[in-house]
Design a protein around this motif. Structure first.
Motif, PDB file in Angstrom:
ATOM      1  N   ASP A  91      -5.429  -6.176   1.566  1.00 48.13           N
ATOM      2  CA  ASP A  91      -5.794  -5.806   2.863  1.00 48.13           C
ATOM      3  C   ASP A  91      -6.995  -5.725   3.376  1.00 48.13           C
ATOM      4  O   ASP A  91      -7.301  -5.287   4.671  1.00 48.13           O
ATOM      5  CB  ASP A  91      -5.105  -4.370   3.311  1.00 48.13           C
ATOM      6  CG  ASP A  91      -3.433  -4.318   3.423  1.00 48.13           C
ATOM      7  OD1 ASP A  91      -2.907  -5.638   3.359  1.00 48.13           O
ATOM      8  OD2 ASP A  91      -2.794  -3.449   3.687  1.00 48.13           O
ATOM      9  N   CYS A 100     -15.158  -8.564   2.730  1.00 48.66           N
ATOM     10  CA  CYS A 100     -15.434  -7.253   2.820  1.00 48.66           C
ATOM     11  C   CYS A 100     -16.944  -6.755   3.214  1.00 48.66           C
ATOM     12  O   CYS A 100     -17.537  -7.496   3.404  1.00 48.66           O
ATOM     13  CB  CYS A 100     -15.577  -6.763   1.251  1.00 48.66           C
ATOM     14  SG  CYS A 100     -13.761  -6.586   0.480  1.00 48.66           S
ATOM     15  N   GLU A 160     -12.348   1.377   0.503  1.00 49.20           N
ATOM     16  CA  GLU A 160     -11.421   2.348   0.148  1.00 49.20           C
ATOM     17  C   GLU A 160     -11.161   2.085  -1.461  1.00 49.20           C
ATOM     18  O   GLU A 160     -10.878   2.916  -2.210  1.00 49.20           O
ATOM     19  CB  GLU A 160     -10.163   2.190   1.024  1.00 49.20           C
ATOM     20  CG  GLU A 160     -10.298   2.811   2.432  1.00 49.20           C
ATOM     21  CD  GLU A 160      -9.039   2.772   3.152  1.00 49.20           C
ATOM     22  OE1 GLU A 160      -8.135   3.509   2.827  1.00 49.20           O
ATOM     23  OE2 GLU A 160      -9.116   1.868   4.084  1.00 49.20           O
ATOM     24  N   ALA A 161     -10.830   0.576  -1.752  1.00 47.60           N
ATOM     25  CA  ALA A 161     -10.400   0.199  -3.037  1.00 47.60           C
ATOM     26  C   ALA A 161     -11.663   0.668  -4.021  1.00 47.60           C
ATOM     27  O   ALA A 161     -11.250   0.985  -5.137  1.00 47.60           O
ATOM     28  CB  ALA A 161     -10.149  -1.048  -3.216  1.00 47.60           C
ATOM     29  N   LEU A 178      -4.876  -2.690  -1.461  1.00 47.10           N
ATOM     30  CA  LEU A 178      -5.865  -2.246  -0.324  1.00 47.10           C
ATOM     31  C   LEU A 178      -7.072  -3.406  -0.533  1.00 47.10           C
ATOM     32  O   LEU A 178      -7.357  -3.718   0.658  1.00 47.10           O
ATOM     33  CB  LEU A 178      -6.876  -1.079  -0.749  1.00 47.10           C
ATOM     34  CG  LEU A 178      -6.205   0.152  -0.770  1.00 47.10           C
ATOM     35  CD1 LEU A 178      -6.853   1.473  -1.432  1.00 47.10           C
ATOM     36  CD2 LEU A 178      -5.934   0.577   0.646  1.00 47.10           C
ATOM     37  N   GLN A 192       1.142   4.153  -2.873  1.00 49.04           N
ATOM     38  CA  GLN A 192       0.733   5.575  -2.499  1.00 49.04           C
ATOM     39  C   GLN A 192       1.569   6.598  -2.726  1.00 49.04           C
ATOM     40  O   GLN A 192       1.469   7.473  -3.157  1.00 49.04           O
ATOM     41  CB  GLN A 192       0.288   5.487  -1.094  1.00 49.04           C
ATOM     42  CG  GLN A 192      -1.027   4.846  -0.495  1.00 49.04           C
ATOM     43  CD  GLN A 192      -1.050   4.856   1.105  1.00 49.04           C
ATOM     44  OE1 GLN A 192      -0.322   4.755   1.754  1.00 49.04           O
ATOM     45  NE2 GLN A 192      -2.498   4.711   1.457  1.00 49.04           N
ATOM     46  N   ARG A 202      -9.514  -3.948   2.817  1.00 48.99           N
ATOM     47  CA  ARG A 202      -9.851  -2.374   2.755  1.00 48.99           C
ATOM     48  C   ARG A 202     -10.829  -2.166   1.458  1.00 48.99           C
ATOM     49  O   ARG A 202     -10.298  -1.375   0.630  1.00 48.99           O
ATOM     50  CB  ARG A 202      -8.617  -1.409   2.873  1.00 48.99           C
ATOM     51  CG  ARG A 202      -7.879  -1.704   4.082  1.00 48.99           C
ATOM     52  CD  ARG A 202      -6.567  -1.143   4.026  1.00 48.99           C
ATOM     53  NE  ARG A 202      -6.426   0.296   3.848  1.00 48.99           N
ATOM     54  CZ  ARG A 202      -5.481   1.110   4.103  1.00 48.99           C
ATOM     55  NH1 ARG A 202      -4.194   0.293   4.311  1.00 48.99           N
ATOM     56  NH2 ARG A 202      -5.408   2.446   3.878  1.00 48.99           N
ATOM     57  N   CYS A 203     -11.799  -3.024   1.368  1.00 52.52           N
ATOM     58  CA  CYS A 203     -12.536  -2.925   0.147  1.00 52.52           C
ATOM     59  C   CYS A 203     -13.263  -1.682  -0.390  1.00 52.52           C
ATOM     60  O   CYS A 203     -13.302  -1.351  -1.473  1.00 52.52           O
ATOM     61  CB  CYS A 203     -13.429  -4.375   0.153  1.00 52.52           C
ATOM     62  SG  CYS A 203     -12.889  -5.743   0.436  1.00 52.52           S
ATOM     63  N   VAL A 208       0.708  -1.211   0.019  1.00 55.07           N
ATOM     64  CA  VAL A 208       0.200   0.180  -0.096  1.00 55.07           C
ATOM     65  C   VAL A 208       0.841   1.117  -0.072  1.00 55.07           C
ATOM     66  O   VAL A 208       0.532   2.421  -0.864  1.00 55.07           O
ATOM     67  CB  VAL A 208      -0.957  -0.013   1.165  1.00 55.07           C
ATOM     68  CG1 VAL A 208      -1.642   1.325   1.511  1.00 55.07           C
ATOM     69  CG2 VAL A 208      -2.219  -0.869   1.058  1.00 55.07           C
TER      70      VAL A 208
END
Length: 596
Positions: free
Chosen positions: A450, A486, A455-456, A447, A427, A452-453, A423
């Motif tokens: 991780d 997620c 955000e993706a 993401l 970034q 972090r669905c 990430v």
């Protein structure tokens, strides 16, 4: 009759050299040891984690070199770099997908490059500055191993090919430029190292030119070397010509095999490389804005800027060639040789062999040897002048070198922190180049990994609002909707995104395979089977597609068909555990006698 001896000063063995070697290795490993637990990222995943070719040592004779197929080779060994993938295979044999061994190998080879630069610098600097050649070349090598622009190559497991090629090129130069360079055994051993370098990466093909440049300086002028030692270049030039001919004949092209169909047009690509060479220099002087993925396009620079950049480099190279050819062993000719080393190493990827990326930090790894040898030369000259005036003033250049090394170390440690997470890697790339589509897609992938669905998905939806035709973005968005870990999975939305991706890019094997998995989860067997078979046509060694076909047949109690699918996977990789387990289940369920 052998030629007369060149202008080389013999010196007594320096007992401090052994300590210098040990110190360089120790410092390099100490600096990079904290990165050995960093995860594998980006191309590491395709070329190591998902690469079936490196999993069986007994099949390497057929998987290291094979006729290139752009469709099938993305998840396979690059057949133009067999030595690199042999090392990957050995690492996989001992550590599988655990990252520590791949990072350790890169760190050790990076330390080896530092040692070889130290030894080479000593040979080249001793004729001018005999008293300080060892200490100055050691400082140049230290700055090389600490440079932040090189850290990205060392921290990236996929950077192995660049480091490995540099090791063998430097080893060859150390042998070829040693005392009594006309000795036949030196040419033989140097040629062997050259072959190994070519087997690591094609960029090593510039070795004969590097030898001509450095031997020309070492023997009192380029023209003098060409006249006196012209015959010595023949074997190396013959190896280079044979390699290029074989590469063209066997693989069908000279440039980047895996990015050939995505490369920029030759003219546009070459036009911006003068600017890119300048940016490489700037990264050495001021290591800011470094990234795993530089989003540089020819159209980003005006025609005037591109012409001016190439004009500057033309003048610099022309002047350097004149000085190298006409001047004897001296400071100016060494500066000229260093500039030419930098340009020659980058020439293939900066002129006629376009790739998918205009600027890649890894390309400058070997090219920077010229600059760090030049730093060593400058330090040696400074020490010599100071000693002649004030013996105690020697502490000044040492202090300056220490300050520079500390700044470079800080930059390298910062690069290590970035590479601790995919990430943060992406970034950084997106922060440096907000228009970088690949960085945006890869950040979304990181993401998702991780979980972090949300955000993706937000990142991808904002991108697709402006670029609805981008198939990989639809695939990643579908994965965000499909992931059951997620917060808000939605299989209908996921399948819709896969359909959009396949319509835009029918040969996208990831979209096809993932859609097949989704159909399997929904027990839509016929549609899933069609998609798995389509994925296998695109990627014949895709083990999980055979696994999926076997599971579909197993669910429908089609025992023989399931057994055939699992055995097809095991013919590719006999250690593929999911197929082994499922095959045993099939045999038990069908009350079949285990087959040999």
């Amino acid at each position: 009759m052998p030629p007369s001896k060149p202008h080389l000063r013999q010196s007594r063995p320096d007992s401090s050299a052994a300590w210098g070697v040990l110190a360089l290795v120790a410092i390099t490993l100490l600096v990079f040891a904290r990165s050995w637990s960093n995860p594998l990222i980006y191309d590491d995943l395709l070329k190591i984690v998902e690469n079936q070719d490196i999993r069986r040592l007994d099949l390497l004779s057929t998987t290291l070199i094979y006729p290139y197929d752009a469709l099938a080779s993305t998840w396979r060994n690059d057949p133009s770099r067999p030595l690199t993938y042999l090392i990957y295979a050995l690492c996989y044999h001992w550590a599988a997908s655990s990252p520590w061994l791949y990072h350790l190998v890169n760190s050790l080879l990076h330390a080896g490059c530092g040692v070889l630069i130290f030894r080479l610098g000593g040979k080249l600097l001793r004729p001018l500055w005999p008293q300080h050649a060892t200490s100055a070349s050691w400082c140049g090598a230290l700055l090389f191993v600490l440079a932040p622009i090189h850290a990205g190559t060392v921290l990236y497991a996929y950077g192995l090919s660049d480091i490995l090629a540099a090791v063998f090129v430097l080893a060859a130069l150390n042998v070829l430029l040693g005392p009594e360079p006309w000795k036949g055994w030196r040419l033989l051993l140097g040629s062997v190292f050259f072959v190994f370098a070519l087997a690591a990466k094609q960029s090593a093909v510039v070795l004969p030119l590097l030898y001509i440049l450095l031997l020309g300086w070492q023997t009192g002028g380029g023209m003098n070397a060409l006249q006196r030692y012209g015959g010595r270049y023949g074997p190396l030039l013959a190896i280079a010509a044979a390699y290029l001919f074989a590469r063209w004949s066997y693989f069908g092209q000279m440039g980047d095999l895996e990015a050939f169909d995505q490369a920029f047009p030759r003219g546009a690509y070459a036009s911006v490389q003068g600017v890119v060479l300048g940016r490489y220099l700037l990264f050495n002087l001021l290591p800011m804005g470094l990234s795993i993925d530089h989003y540089v396009r020819p159209e980003d620079y005006s025609i005037l800027a591109r012409v001016a950049a190439w004009g500057g480099w033309t003048v610099a190279v022309g002047a350097s060639l004149w000085v190298w050819a006409r001047r004897g062993v001296g400071a100016w000719s060494f500066i000229a040789a260093s500039i030419l080393v930098f340009v020659v190493v980058l020439a293939p990827t900066s002129t006629v062999f376009p790739t998918v990326d205009c600027l890649v930090e890894r390309r400058v790894y070997l090219a920077n040897v010229g600059w760090y040898l030049l730093l060593g030369a400058g330090l040696a000259s400074w020490l010599t002048r100071l000693k002649q005036r004030q013996p105690m003033a020697n502490l000044t250049p040492v202090a300056v070198t220490g300050c520079i090394a500390s700044l470079l170390l800080a930059g390298t440690l910062q690069r290590q922190r970035v590479y601790q997470s995919p990430v943060s890697v992406w970034q950084e790339a997106l922060s440096a180049y907000p228009e970088n589509i690949r960085a945006r897609i890869n950040l979304a992938t990181a993401l998702l990994d991780d979980h972090r669905c949300d955000e993706a998905a937000a990142l991808l939806l904002s991108f697709l609002a402006q670029h609805p035709e981008h198939a990989p973005a639809h695939v990643k968005l579908a994965m965000a909707y499909q992931d059951k870990a997620c917060p808000h999975p939605d299989q209908a939305l996921a399948y819709g995104e896969y359909q959009k991706a396949i319509a835009l890019a029918p040969r996208d094997v990831v979209a096809v395979f993932n859609a097949a998995v989704l159909m399997t989860e929904q027990e839509r067997w016929a549609e899933a089977e069609v998609l798995y078979e389509q994925a296998l046509r695109l990627q014949p060694k895709l083990l999980y597609a055979y696994q999926g076909l076997g599971e579909i047949a197993l669910r429908q109690q089609q025992w023989l068909k399931a057994q055939e699918a699992f055995r097809a996977a095991l013919r590719i990789d006999p250690s593929f555990q999911p197929a082994l387990v499922q095959l045993e289940s099939v045999q038990k369920a069908a009350s079949l006698r285990p087959l040999p």
